[in-house]
Design a protein around this motif. Structure first.
Motif, PDB file in Angstrom:
ATOM      1  N   GLY A 218      11.539  -3.372   3.748  1.00  0.00           N
ATOM      2  CA  GLY A 218      10.204  -3.494   3.151  1.00  0.00           C
ATOM      3  C   GLY A 218       9.839  -2.360   2.217  1.00  0.00           C
ATOM      4  N   LEU A 219      10.689  -1.306   2.161  1.00  0.00           N
ATOM      5  CA  LEU A 219      10.382  -0.191   1.259  1.00  0.00           C
ATOM      6  C   LEU A 219      11.267  -0.289   0.018  1.00  0.00           C
ATOM      7  CD1 LEU A 219      10.148   2.817   3.750  1.00  0.00           C
ATOM      8  CD2 LEU A 219       8.291   1.399   2.824  1.00  0.00           C
ATOM      9  N   PRO A 220      10.696  -0.046  -1.145  1.00  0.00           N
ATOM     10  CA  PRO A 220      11.548  -0.081  -2.347  1.00  0.00           C
ATOM     11  C   PRO A 220      12.535   1.089  -2.324  1.00  0.00           C
ATOM     12  CG  PRO A 220       9.262   0.522  -2.889  1.00  0.00           C
ATOM     13  CD  PRO A 220       9.296   0.231  -1.427  1.00  0.00           C
TER      14      PRO A 220
ATOM     15  N   ALA B 222      -8.009  -1.339   1.612  1.00  0.00           N
ATOM     16  CA  ALA B 222      -7.314  -0.854   0.413  1.00  0.00           C
ATOM     17  C   ALA B 222      -6.198   0.128   0.767  1.00  0.00           C
ATOM     18  CB  ALA B 222      -8.313  -0.189  -0.535  1.00  0.00           C
ATOM     19  N   GLY B 223      -6.016   0.420   2.048  1.00  0.00           N
ATOM     20  CA  GLY B 223      -5.049   1.445   2.458  1.00  0.00           C
ATOM     21  C   GLY B 223      -3.655   0.889   2.672  1.00  0.00           C
ATOM     22  N   ARG B 224      -2.765   1.748   3.185  1.00  0.00           N
ATOM     23  CA  ARG B 224      -1.357   1.373   3.369  1.00  0.00           C
ATOM     24  C   ARG B 224      -1.223   0.163   4.288  1.00  0.00           C
ATOM     25  NH1 ARG B 224       2.756  -0.360   2.230  1.00  0.00           N
ATOM     26  NH2 ARG B 224       4.791   0.619   2.384  1.00  0.00           N
TER      27      ARG B 224
ATOM     28  N   PRO C 180       4.837   4.388   6.658  1.00  0.00           N
ATOM     29  CA  PRO C 180       4.626   5.555   5.795  1.00  0.00           C
ATOM     30  C   PRO C 180       3.728   5.269   4.599  1.00  0.00           C
ATOM     31  CG  PRO C 180       6.932   4.810   5.735  1.00  0.00           C
ATOM     32  CD  PRO C 180       6.249   4.014   6.775  1.00  0.00           C
ATOM     33  N   ARG C 181       2.752   6.172   4.400  1.00  0.00           N
ATOM     34  CA  ARG C 181       1.912   6.086   3.219  1.00  0.00           C
ATOM     35  C   ARG C 181       2.701   6.637   2.035  1.00  0.00           C
ATOM     36  NH1 ARG C 181      -1.168   7.029   7.475  1.00  0.00           N
ATOM     37  NH2 ARG C 181      -0.946   9.297   7.405  1.00  0.00           N
ATOM     38  N   PRO C 182       2.293   6.310   0.806  1.00  0.00           N
ATOM     39  CA  PRO C 182       3.065   6.751  -0.358  1.00  0.00           C
ATOM     40  C   PRO C 182       3.358   8.254  -0.285  1.00  0.00           C
ATOM     41  CG  PRO C 182       1.333   5.251  -1.026  1.00  0.00           C
ATOM     42  CD  PRO C 182       1.127   5.503   0.444  1.00  0.00           C
TER      43      PRO C 182
END
Ligand SMILES: NC(=O)c1ccc[n+]([C@@H]2O[C@H](COP(=O)([O-])OP(=O)(O)OC[C@H]3O[C@@H](n4cnc5c(N)ncnc54)[C@H](O)[C@@H]3O)[C@@H](O)[C@H]2O)c1
Length: 248
Positions: free
Chosen positions: A242-244, A12-14, A167-169
């Protein structure tokens, strides 16, 4: 339905969500294990790594285990690193062995080479001595060590993956502000493809340590040569693919 089950801890993680998305897209049979439910995975176990029986149940029938669940950075040793990254690691290794799985992929970190990265400009090779900074990286060195021990003692094929920075949120701006961090960036897409390649690499690999980052912008901080050679994997993306845009 493919016959071989892949257990992903920390699903469920990054990194975990990127990995299960890629595996499912490729038609793999995936089971998640996390202390919270895993979005998008029908066969998802909710449990804690410190519960040996829960980990053992999750591993039943697994052909391969991708072990991601952990405290993912420096934290208090006694309350975080010890239970999650050491005791949990023990339970995952034992459950993998008892399940008769053939392949174990362990999430390690580029932080095991903390001081070389600070002091040199060459691409660090997997066979260079490790220089962990704090308990988190030291626990990952321990994981690599016992991973090799299980490979030699129990005939498992073990790959220790020293990951770059996915990077995590909330961490995206931190990477954006640091030149060296952009060189270590690991995009979610590259992470997913890397773990698929690691699971499906030849079982003739007894034990290997490899790096996984996306393409560097300035300097190649880690030597990705052995990753390509052993797993046939190369990054396709670079920072900030890949990052918004709204998180940057
Ligand atoms: N993201 C990165 O940049 C990065 C870099 C190097 C290594 N890693 C490693 O990759 C792995 C995944 O990291 P991430 O960034 O996805 O972290 P994350 O925090 O986003 O995900 C970790 C997952 O593990 C689960 N988890 C943690 N402790 C657990 C426990 N005791 N029982 C059950 N589940 C538990 C969490 O609920 C979470 O879903 C970790 O092993 C981390 O050390 C990550």
């Amino acid at each position: 339905m493919p016959a071989e089950l892949i257990l992903v801890t920390g699903s469920a993680g990054r990194v975990g969500q990127a990995v299960v998305k890629e595996l499912i897209a490729r038609g793999e049979r995936v089971r998640g294990f996390d202390r919270v439910p895993t979005p998008g995975v029908a066969d998802s176990h909710v449990g804690n790594l410190t519960d040996a029986e829960a980990v053992r149940r999750a591993a039943v029938g697994a052909h391969a285990v991708i072990h991601l669940a952990a405290t993912p950075d420096d934290a208090d040793f006694m309350s975080e690193i010890l239970p999650n990254n050491i005791i949990g690691l023990h339970h995952v290794l034992e459950a993998t062995r008892l399940a008769g799985a053939k392949r174990l992929v362990l999430a390690s970190t580029g932080q095991v080479n903390w001081w070389q990265r600070e002091r040199t400009e060459h691409a660090i090779r997997p066979d260079e001595p490790t220089t962990p900074r704090h308990w988190y990286a030291a626990a990952k060195v321990f994981a690599e060590g016992i991973g090799q021990g299980y490979a030699e003692s129990h005939g498992l094929s073990v790959i220790a993956a020293r990951l770059g920075w996915c990077p995590r949120p909330g961490q995206e701006k931190e990477v954006a502000a640091l030149d060296w961090a952009k060189d270590l960036y690991l995009s979610p897409g590259d992470a997913g493809r890397f773990f698929h390649a690691a699971v499906r690499a030849p079982l003739t690999i007894r034990f290997a340590v490899v790096y996984a980052t996306s393409k560097h912008l300035k300097l190649p901080r880690f030597d990705l040569g052995p990753t390509k050679e052993l797993l046939g994997w190369e990054p396709q993306e670079k920072w900030p693919d890949g990052l918004p845009p709204e998180v940057l």
